[in-house]
Design a protein around this motif. Sequence first.
Motif, PDB file in Angstrom:
ATOM      1  N   ILE A   3      88.828 -19.389  34.837  1.00  0.00           N
ATOM      2  CA  ILE A   3      87.503 -19.650  34.302  1.00  0.00           C
ATOM      3  C   ILE A   3      86.565 -19.339  35.890  1.00  0.00           C
ATOM      4  O   ILE A   3      85.538 -18.564  35.669  1.00  0.00           O
ATOM      5  CB  ILE A   3      87.311 -21.226  34.172  1.00  0.00           C
ATOM      6  CG1 ILE A   3      88.025 -21.392  32.860  1.00  0.00           C
ATOM      7  CG2 ILE A   3      85.970 -21.571  34.151  1.00  0.00           C
ATOM      8  CD1 ILE A   3      88.025 -22.877  32.506  1.00  0.00           C
ATOM      9  N   SER A   4      87.089 -19.467  37.003  1.00  0.00           N
ATOM     10  CA  SER A   4      86.294 -19.188  38.116  1.00  0.00           C
ATOM     11  C   SER A   4      86.331 -17.531  38.309  1.00  0.00           C
ATOM     12  O   SER A   4      84.914 -17.238  38.477  1.00  0.00           O
ATOM     13  CB  SER A   4      86.935 -19.782  39.304  1.00  0.00           C
ATOM     14  OG  SER A   4      86.369 -19.508  40.509  1.00  0.00           O
ATOM     15  N   MET A  54      94.234 -22.358  34.916  1.00  0.00           N
ATOM     16  CA  MET A  54      93.168 -22.317  34.103  1.00  0.00           C
ATOM     17  C   MET A  54      91.730 -22.349  34.706  1.00  0.00           C
ATOM     18  O   MET A  54      90.783 -21.363  34.285  1.00  0.00           O
ATOM     19  CB  MET A  54      93.350 -23.537  33.100  1.00  0.00           C
ATOM     20  CG  MET A  54      92.185 -23.458  32.014  1.00  0.00           C
ATOM     21  SD  MET A  54      92.436 -22.020  30.772  1.00  0.00           S
ATOM     22  CE  MET A  54      91.344 -22.149  29.624  1.00  0.00           C
ATOM     23  N   ALA A  55      91.570 -23.148  35.667  1.00  0.00           N
ATOM     24  CA  ALA A  55      90.545 -23.331  36.315  1.00  0.00           C
ATOM     25  C   ALA A  55      90.137 -22.105  37.229  1.00  0.00           C
ATOM     26  O   ALA A  55      88.997 -21.645  37.479  1.00  0.00           O
ATOM     27  CB  ALA A  55      90.568 -24.403  37.487  1.00  0.00           C
ATOM     28  N   PHE A  86      86.489 -15.584  35.741  1.00  0.00           N
ATOM     29  CA  PHE A  86      85.278 -15.081  34.540  1.00  0.00           C
ATOM     30  C   PHE A  86      83.927 -15.331  35.064  1.00  0.00           C
ATOM     31  O   PHE A  86      83.099 -14.196  35.028  1.00  0.00           O
ATOM     32  CB  PHE A  86      85.609 -15.748  33.418  1.00  0.00           C
ATOM     33  CG  PHE A  86      84.813 -15.303  32.425  1.00  0.00           C
ATOM     34  CD1 PHE A  86      84.870 -14.074  31.544  1.00  0.00           C
ATOM     35  CD2 PHE A  86      83.985 -16.273  31.816  1.00  0.00           C
ATOM     36  CE1 PHE A  86      84.018 -13.869  30.772  1.00  0.00           C
ATOM     37  CE2 PHE A  86      83.053 -16.134  30.911  1.00  0.00           C
ATOM     38  CZ  PHE A  86      83.132 -14.920  30.186  1.00  0.00           C
ATOM     39  N   PHE A  87      83.509 -16.249  35.437  1.00  0.00           N
ATOM     40  CA  PHE A  87      82.238 -16.704  35.721  1.00  0.00           C
ATOM     41  C   PHE A  87      81.868 -15.838  37.009  1.00  0.00           C
ATOM     42  O   PHE A  87      80.561 -15.134  37.127  1.00  0.00           O
ATOM     43  CB  PHE A  87      81.942 -18.034  36.009  1.00  0.00           C
ATOM     44  CG  PHE A  87      81.809 -18.882  34.731  1.00  0.00           C
ATOM     45  CD1 PHE A  87      80.671 -18.659  34.056  1.00  0.00           C
ATOM     46  CD2 PHE A  87      82.621 -19.841  34.618  1.00  0.00           C
ATOM     47  CE1 PHE A  87      80.414 -19.347  32.979  1.00  0.00           C
ATOM     48  CE2 PHE A  87      82.539 -20.681  33.395  1.00  0.00           C
ATOM     49  CZ  PHE A  87      81.222 -20.208  32.445  1.00  0.00           C
TER      50      PHE A  87
END
Length: 89
Positions: free
Chosen positions: A5-6, A1-2, A8-9
Amino acid sequence: MANLISKFFGWVLTPILNVINFPVVPAELVAVIDKLFEILGNAMSVFNFFCPLSAVAPALAVFLVIYAAYHAYLITLWVLKKIPVFGIE
């Protein structure tokens, strides 16, 4: 999940950061900042030895709730004092 998110950012921020021309950071400054974070990490590990994070997190949450409630109370009183009909001094 991290990782998701990484990515995506990274996908969102890369075009924005490409528009802004940041100057090149000297290698000495990068070394100093790396050393600072290393020292902070060591300090946190020593702190975590004496007071585990599992004990600090709930205490910090309680502190923040009390702090926010206190300031909400002060703001509420300040607003009520501005209304002359209530007569609060």
